[in-house]
Design a protein around this motif. Structure first.
Motif, PDB file in Angstrom:
ATOM      1  N   LEU A  57      53.043 -74.310 -61.614  1.00 24.23           N
ATOM      2  CA  LEU A  57      52.833 -73.297 -60.576  1.00 24.23           C
ATOM      3  C   LEU A  57      51.403 -73.338 -60.029  1.00 24.23           C
ATOM      4  O   LEU A  57      51.183 -73.191 -58.830  1.00 24.23           O
ATOM      5  CB  LEU A  57      53.146 -71.900 -61.134  1.00 24.23           C
ATOM      6  N   SER A  60      51.146 -76.226 -57.652  1.00 22.63           N
ATOM      7  CA  SER A  60      51.809 -75.909 -56.388  1.00 22.63           C
ATOM      8  C   SER A  60      50.951 -74.969 -55.540  1.00 22.63           C
ATOM      9  O   SER A  60      50.827 -75.138 -54.326  1.00 22.63           O
ATOM     10  CB  SER A  60      53.169 -75.253 -56.658  1.00 22.63           C
ATOM     11  N   SER A  61      50.349 -73.969 -56.190  1.00 19.86           N
ATOM     12  CA  SER A  61      49.519 -73.010 -55.455  1.00 19.86           C
ATOM     13  C   SER A  61      48.294 -73.693 -54.853  1.00 19.86           C
ATOM     14  O   SER A  61      47.909 -73.412 -53.718  1.00 19.86           O
ATOM     15  CB  SER A  61      49.050 -71.881 -56.384  1.00 19.86           C
ATOM     16  N   SER A  85      55.512 -79.776 -59.484  1.00 19.85           N
ATOM     17  CA  SER A  85      56.151 -78.989 -60.545  1.00 19.85           C
ATOM     18  C   SER A  85      56.040 -79.689 -61.894  1.00 19.85           C
ATOM     19  O   SER A  85      56.034 -79.036 -62.935  1.00 19.85           O
ATOM     20  CB  SER A  85      57.626 -78.770 -60.230  1.00 19.85           C
ATOM     21  N   VAL A 148      62.400 -74.412 -64.402  1.00 23.54           N
ATOM     22  CA  VAL A 148      61.764 -73.150 -64.007  1.00 23.54           C
ATOM     23  C   VAL A 148      60.554 -73.446 -63.116  1.00 23.54           C
ATOM     24  O   VAL A 148      60.359 -72.803 -62.075  1.00 23.54           O
ATOM     25  CB  VAL A 148      61.348 -72.340 -65.257  1.00 23.54           C
ATOM     26  N   LEU A 151      61.824 -74.425 -59.743  1.00 27.14           N
ATOM     27  CA  LEU A 151      62.461 -73.301 -59.059  1.00 27.14           C
ATOM     28  C   LEU A 151      61.423 -72.459 -58.321  1.00 27.14           C
ATOM     29  O   LEU A 151      61.575 -72.143 -57.135  1.00 27.14           O
ATOM     30  CB  LEU A 151      63.205 -72.448 -60.088  1.00 27.14           C
ATOM     31  N   PHE A 152      60.323 -72.126 -59.031  1.00 29.00           N
ATOM     32  CA  PHE A 152      59.300 -71.288 -58.400  1.00 29.00           C
ATOM     33  C   PHE A 152      58.302 -72.126 -57.610  1.00 29.00           C
ATOM     34  O   PHE A 152      57.842 -71.718 -56.550  1.00 29.00           O
ATOM     35  CB  PHE A 152      58.589 -70.434 -59.462  1.00 29.00           C
ATOM     36  N   ARG A 155      59.397 -72.924 -54.132  1.00 29.09           N
ATOM     37  CA  ARG A 155      59.275 -71.794 -53.201  1.00 29.09           C
ATOM     38  C   ARG A 155      57.849 -71.664 -52.681  1.00 29.09           C
ATOM     39  O   ARG A 155      57.631 -71.352 -51.515  1.00 29.09           O
ATOM     40  CB  ARG A 155      59.667 -70.496 -53.897  1.00 29.09           C
ATOM     41  N   ILE A 156      56.911 -71.909 -53.608  1.00 30.85           N
ATOM     42  CA  ILE A 156      55.500 -71.790 -53.212  1.00 30.85           C
ATOM     43  C   ILE A 156      55.179 -72.791 -52.100  1.00 30.85           C
ATOM     44  O   ILE A 156      54.516 -72.446 -51.115  1.00 30.85           O
ATOM     45  CB  ILE A 156      54.572 -72.012 -54.423  1.00 30.85           C
TER      46      ILE A 156
END
Lengths: 279, 315
Positions: A57, A60-61, A85, A148, A151-152, A155-156
């Motif tokens: 995450l 990705s951010s 990811s 997981v 998945l997130f 979206r980011i």
């Protein structure tokens, strides 16, 4: 208990004594119970999962904010939602590999191995059970973590050049490949721990194999590099979950085969030492 | 039943166990004695297959340990070195061992109760005292309800109550008809529980005997007699199993095989005057020291005579 006695299986024990028997399934159950009855298992597996999700995450951010601000780190330029990811895989493999080493070498450092092998003196079922139990646990944790994270993470980064979703070609294959890779790293960890019978030794060899050897190979003449490099455990493993491959890396299938070969080699060494040396 | 045939173990050029031949029979407590470094623990590790013999063999109930379908039901062993993971609770340790054999949970509870670990069973075994650790090891040894129980230095670290518990446990296991094999470097401890003794030194068999025979061979319970007429007393006492020695011309005789009471009665019956009549007991400790004095691996810097004397008095 004694009513369960089958005529062909009557032990030499006196009548009225219960009939016990070691079986492969029972050794598996025992190793399963052993794994979960230690606090270090819960902590390390938790860390592994945290590494996978959190680092995925974070990567990705960072990508998203890089795109937003207009100046992008070179490292991130060719990223995809999948590669972002999977950023935590490098760290999670350490946690899972180290726990694999602890599962076997930990028994030697504490002396538990004497109890274990007195109960299962044929020895090999213990190695297979440890490898299988921990391999499956690492596979499940690894697969759960990367799914997981994706998945997130996806979206980011949606709406950026890296955007992808589960329907994108190769995404699910890549994520499953990463889970399988982490499971096999766990198996290699258990094999190295059993082979070297030392926690420190097992971890050193594991880290060297996965992280240092690729660097050392770059010292070789480049013509050799191209022949050797794709077959190294780390690179073969990486091609299992890379979304794309080029001339210098193996296809996912070939990578899986090569990495399975390395796993089998480590297990064979562990089995040989387990049968041949005193404890 | 444990049978060792020419059992040998070498580590490099050091021979830890050297051609041991012995049989441990069911129904009695067999003591396995020897000074430190005599090869007792190595022998026990070979019995349960942890170490492979360099040559020779050892079998349990007619088969190699590893060939048994339920090894924990054949031999329950407490080994000298710690054999537990300190992070696991006593209950989980025993449960994990039980699962390999399909031993029911109830049996785990039983041995925890039997070993007196009920109150600490859920605690990490790493926090156990030496005595508690020893009790956990014994609980593990009894888990499979084994035909043969083998304990390496079981009283190490136990308090007097624990020592007494072990003694009673060993005796009751033997009364059940089980084979009980217990190692120790303390003769005084063994003399209280063992019927049969296997004594080793520097890996070699020094004696395979009973407690009674060991005392007898070492001089036995000798009666010291001083009499007016030694020649006649010799004739009077002569009989099977009786041994009378004494220097010619001396009033003093050493008699074995007859009690002081019988000698006094016989002398009175034949009108022989006695000046002195006393029993001299050879302690087991002395007999053991005599046997192993050439085989002690690590001699102390002082002579052992002081300790021998004090042990003799307590024996």
């Amino acid at each position: 208990m004694s009513t369960l006695t089958a005529p062909t299986e009557a032990p030499p024990a006196a009548p009225g004594r219960p009939v016990y028997r070691v079986s492969g399934r029972r050794v598996l159950t025992s190793e399963w119970a052993k794994l979960w009855s230690l606090r270090s298992t819960w902590i390390t597996l938790g860390l592994g999962l945290l590494f996978l999700v959190a680092f995925g995450l974070i990567a990705s951010s960072r990508y998203k904010s890089g795109i937003g601000s207009g100046h992008m780190d070179r490292d991130f330029a060719r990223s995809t939602a999948v590669s972002l990811s999977l950023f935590g895989t490098n760290f999670a493999q350490l946690a899972l590999g180290v726990l694999g080493v602890l599962v076997t070498a930990g028994e030697y450092s504490t002396g538990m191995i004497r109890s274990t092998l007195a109960a299962v003196p044929r020895r090999l079922p213990v190695l297979w059970s440890k490898a299988a139990v921990f391999g499956v646990v690492a596979l499940v944790i690894g697969t759960l973590g990367v799914f997981v994270a994706f998945l997130f993470g996806s979206r980011i980064v949606s709406g950026t050049p890296a955007a992808m979703d589960f329907s994108h070609a190769g995404v699910v294959r890549s994520l499953l490949g990463a889970g399988l890779y982490l499971g096999l790293v766990g198996v290699i960890g258990t094999a190295l721990g059993s082979l070297l019978r030392s926690v420190a030794g097992g971890i050193s060899v594991l880290v060297a194999t996965l992280m240092l050897v690729p660097g050392l190979v770059s010292l070789l003449p480049s013509s050799w590099q191209d022949d050797i490099s794709p077959y190294l455990p780390s690179n073969a493993g990486e091609s299992m979950f890379a979304l794309t491959h080029d001339a210098t890396s193996l296809s996912p299938g070939a990578g899986l085969l090569v990495f399975l070969g390395w796993t089998a080699l480590a297990l064979a060494g562990a089995a040989y030492r387990l049968l041949r040396s005193d404890v | 039943m444990i049978e060792a045939r020419q059992l040998t173990k070498r580590y490099g050029d050091k021979t830890a166990v050297d051609g041991l031949d012995f049989t441990v029979k069911p129904g009695t407590v067999t003591g396995f004695l020897g000074p430190n470094g005599a090869g007792k623990s190595t022998t026990m590790r070979m019995i349960v297959g942890l170490d492979a013999p360099t040559s020779g063999s050892v079998t349990v109930n007619g088969h190699h340990y590893a060939r048994h379908r339920a090894p924990l039901q054949e031999v329950g062993a407490l080994l000298e070195a710690k054999s537990i993971h300190p992070g696991r609770s006593a209950y989980n340790h025993l449960r994990a061992l039980a699962l390999t054999h399909g031993i029911p949970r109830r049996r785990v509870d039983d041995v925890i109760e039997l070993a007196g670990l009920g109150s600490v069973a859920k605690k990490r075994a790493g926090a156990f005292s030496l005595g508690m650790g020893q009790r956990l090891g014994i609980a593990a040894a009894l888990l499979g309800d084994p035909q043969t129980v083998m304990l390496d230095e079981p009283v190490n670290g136990l308090d007097p109550e624990g020592v007494l518990w072990i003694r009673n446990l060993l005796t009751s296991l033997a009364e059940d008809g089980r084979t009980v094999f217990v190692s120790s470097h303390l003769m005084s401890e063994m003399a209280l529980v063992a019927d049969h003794l296997i004594i080793v030194g520097r890996g070699r068999l020094l004696a395979d005997t009973t407690v009674r025979d060991l005392v007898r061979e070492a001089g036995g319970d000798t009666v010291h007699v001083a009499t007016e007429d030694p020649a006649r007393l010799r004739d009077v006492l002569a009989g099977p199993g009786v041994d009378v020695t004494g220097r010619i011309g001396s009033e003093e005789l050493q008699v074995t095989g007859v009690s002081a009471r019988e000698i006094g009665l016989k002398a009175a019956e034949h009108g022989i005057a006695l000046f002195e009549l006393s029993t001299r007991q050879v302690s087991l400790e002395q007999a053991f020291m005599d046997l192993t004095k050439d085989a002690v691996e690590y001699h102390g810097s002082t002579t052992g005579s002081d300790t021998v004397d004090s042990l003799e008095q307590t024996a």
